[in-house]
Design a protein around this motif. Structure first.
Motif, PDB file in Angstrom:
ATOM      1  N   MET A  73       0.868  -1.225   0.339  1.00  0.00           N
ATOM      2  CA  MET A  73       0.330  -0.286   0.021  1.00  0.00           C
ATOM      3  C   MET A  73       0.728   1.365   0.143  1.00  0.00           C
ATOM      4  N   LEU A  74       1.883   1.344   1.093  1.00  0.00           N
ATOM      5  CA  LEU A  74       2.503   2.034   0.941  1.00  0.00           C
ATOM      6  C   LEU A  74       3.403   2.152  -0.612  1.00  0.00           C
ATOM      7  N   LEU A  75       3.962   1.270  -1.012  1.00  0.00           N
ATOM      8  CA  LEU A  75       4.301   2.212  -2.412  1.00  0.00           C
ATOM      9  C   LEU A  75       4.158   2.157  -3.772  1.00  0.00           C
ATOM     10  N   VAL A  76       2.370   2.082  -3.524  1.00  0.00           N
ATOM     11  CA  VAL A  76       1.545   2.099  -4.316  1.00  0.00           C
ATOM     12  C   VAL A  76       0.728   3.487  -4.545  1.00  0.00           C
ATOM     13  N   MET A  77       0.532   3.893  -3.077  1.00  0.00           N
ATOM     14  CA  MET A  77      -0.040   5.561  -2.983  1.00  0.00           C
ATOM     15  C   MET A  77       1.629   6.300  -3.030  1.00  0.00           C
ATOM     16  N   ALA A  78       2.709   6.206  -2.845  1.00  0.00           N
ATOM     17  CA  ALA A  78       4.148   6.802  -2.810  1.00  0.00           C
ATOM     18  C   ALA A  78       4.085   6.752  -4.379  1.00  0.00           C
ATOM     19  N   PHE A  79       3.771   6.068  -5.487  1.00  0.00           N
ATOM     20  CA  PHE A  79       4.081   6.368  -7.252  1.00  0.00           C
ATOM     21  C   PHE A  79       2.196   6.754  -7.562  1.00  0.00           C
ATOM     22  N   MET A  80       1.666   6.587  -6.575  1.00  0.00           N
ATOM     23  CA  MET A  80       0.465   7.746  -7.123  1.00  0.00           C
ATOM     24  C   MET A  80       0.422   8.705  -6.949  1.00  0.00           C
ATOM     25  N   LEU A  81       1.268   9.071  -5.673  1.00  0.00           N
ATOM     26  CA  LEU A  81       0.592  10.786  -5.590  1.00  0.00           C
ATOM     27  C   LEU A  81       2.185  10.929  -6.031  1.00  0.00           C
ATOM     28  N   VAL A  82       3.315  10.641  -6.515  1.00  0.00           N
ATOM     29  CA  VAL A  82       3.703  11.245  -6.865  1.00  0.00           C
ATOM     30  C   VAL A  82       3.498  11.534  -8.901  1.00  0.00           C
ATOM     31  N   GLY A  83       3.154  10.497  -8.891  1.00  0.00           N
ATOM     32  CA  GLY A  83       1.857  10.402 -10.939  1.00  0.00           C
ATOM     33  C   GLY A  83       1.196  11.601 -10.343  1.00  0.00           C
ATOM     34  N   ASN A  84       0.429  12.482  -9.750  1.00  0.00           N
ATOM     35  CA  ASN A  84      -0.938  13.004  -9.829  1.00  0.00           C
ATOM     36  C   ASN A  84       0.239  14.387  -9.457  1.00  0.00           C
ATOM     37  N   ALA A  85       1.692  14.045  -8.999  1.00  0.00           N
ATOM     38  CA  ALA A  85       2.208  15.630  -8.761  1.00  0.00           C
ATOM     39  C   ALA A  85       2.880  16.411  -9.831  1.00  0.00           C
ATOM     40  N   PHE A  86       3.331  15.221 -10.880  1.00  0.00           N
ATOM     41  CA  PHE A  86       4.254  15.823 -11.990  1.00  0.00           C
ATOM     42  C   PHE A  86       2.884  16.135 -13.055  1.00  0.00           C
ATOM     43  N   ARG A  87       1.942  15.501 -12.873  1.00  0.00           N
ATOM     44  CA  ARG A  87      -0.008  15.821 -13.739  1.00  0.00           C
ATOM     45  C   ARG A  87      -0.190  17.022 -12.983  1.00  0.00           C
TER      46      ARG A  87
END
Length: 364
Positions: free
Chosen positions: A343-357
């Protein structure tokens, strides 16, 4: 053009740095990546796959401590440092959890550790089996920070080494999906016509098949294993990339800079790779971050079903599969710890993706 691109990139980086959760998540990804690469350097049990089993101390709670007797082996290992650092040590010694020990008549008498508080069996070993009869060097107090699994293996070590599969499957799957998706999407978007219709037909057929079912089919065709899962997941994630690339190229190929490139006599390959793709890289970064998270979840599901990485290889999904029944047996942490890691790793990638967006949003 290059100065403008550099200024836009610098502006996007400044916007990204202001996003606390994006930077924090990127730091988490970096830490997990560092741990996954040098897992055996951080793991208390540095043996290959952290597979030292001690059934007498199975399913012990976090913080459990026990005395461990190591009986040296006469077999010499020729393993070099690089191999042990990245693939684990080839441990030929025998480890025995003990309750107590004493020396009598050139013999080491020890009582093996017994679970459930029972008195263990007393055994003996000749002191000559230890170099210079220095037995004390081979008895140490072993701490298990996360406890032990149902086979008596150090759970923290298994968690650290298991991060490798979950982390690196993202890179391999995204690389394969970008490779196939960029090729198919570029051809469809730039040339259009029958080529576009044919590629879109392939995309729609692939899209209509459930992802997990398609991965299972590819895995069964390639065989169970480590790299087979990586390839299978990558071959199912190219569709999203191809659709985005196709749509971006359809709109970008009518721009003035593409018309100017055609007028200068540049070939199609140069126009696509040097002019169009660099200008549509923003959406690709966002979809790649999402694909990272998706690949991790798919691999975890496959490992839970027994199709992913095979024992004794450590994998977070396989660890949940081995211990999910402990949730109702009073030791839920054995399944919750790897679940929280996923959950931590998936959440981190999703938040990074949102930040890049947000950082790459021109309108913002």
């Amino acid at each position: 053009m290059s100065k403008q691109n550099n200024s836009l990139t610098r502006l996007a980086l400044q916007k990204f740095k202001k996003n606390f959760w994006g930077v924090f998540s990127l730091g988490i990804i970096g830490c997990i990546g560092l741990i996954s690469v040098f897992a055996y350097l951080f793991a208390p049990d540095a043996s290959k796959n952290a597979n030292q089993m001690h059934l007498s101390i199975h399913s012990k709670s976090p913080g459990f401590e026990v005395q461990m007797l190591t009986i040296p082996s006469s077999i010499e290992s020729n393993q070099n440092f690089i191999s042990s650092l990245f693939f684990g040590k080839e441990n030929t010694d025998t480890e025995i959890p003990i309750q107590s020990y004493k020396v009598k008549a050139n013999q080491l008498l020890y009582i093996q550790y017994a679970s459930d508080g029972l008195k263990g069996v007393e055994k003996q070993i000749d002191l000559s089996q230890f170099p210079n009869k220095n037995y004390e060097r081979f008895i140490d107090k072993r701490s298990f920070l996360f406890g032990t699994d149902k086979y008596g293996r150090d759970y923290l070590s298994r968690i650290l080494i298991g991060s490798r599969i979950s982390f690196f499957i993202g890179f391999v799957a995204v690389f394969i999906s970008l490779l196939v998706g960029l090729l198919m999407g570029s051809l469809a978007g730039y040339y259009g016509g029958k080529i576009d219709a044919f590629i879109m037909w392939i995309i729609n057929i692939t899209w209509s098949i459930p992802t997990l079912l398609l991965v299972i089919a590819i895995t069964l065709a390639l065989g169970k294993g480590f790299w087979q899962v990586f390839i299978a997941v990558g071959l199912t994630m190219w569709v999203e990339v191809a659709r985005i690339v196709r749509g971006q190229i359809i709109s970008a190929k009518e721009m003035q800079y593409v018309t100017a490139a055609r007028a200068l006599g540049y070939n199609d390959y140069r126009i696509i790779t040097k002019h169009i793709l660099p200008n549509i890289f923003g959406p690709l970064i966002v979809i790649s971050a999402a694909n990272f998270a998706g690949a991790i979840l798919i691999e975890s599901g496959l490992s839970f079903l027994g199709i992913g990485a095979q024992p004794p290889m450590a994998s977070w999904g396989a660890m949940i599969k081995d211990h999910y029944n402990y949730i109702i047996l009073g030791k839920p942490y054995l399944a919750l710890i790897p679940g929280l890691c996923i959950m931590l790793l998936v959440m981190a990638f999703m938040l990074v993706g949102n930040a890049f967006r947000d950082a790459l949003d021109v309108k913002g």
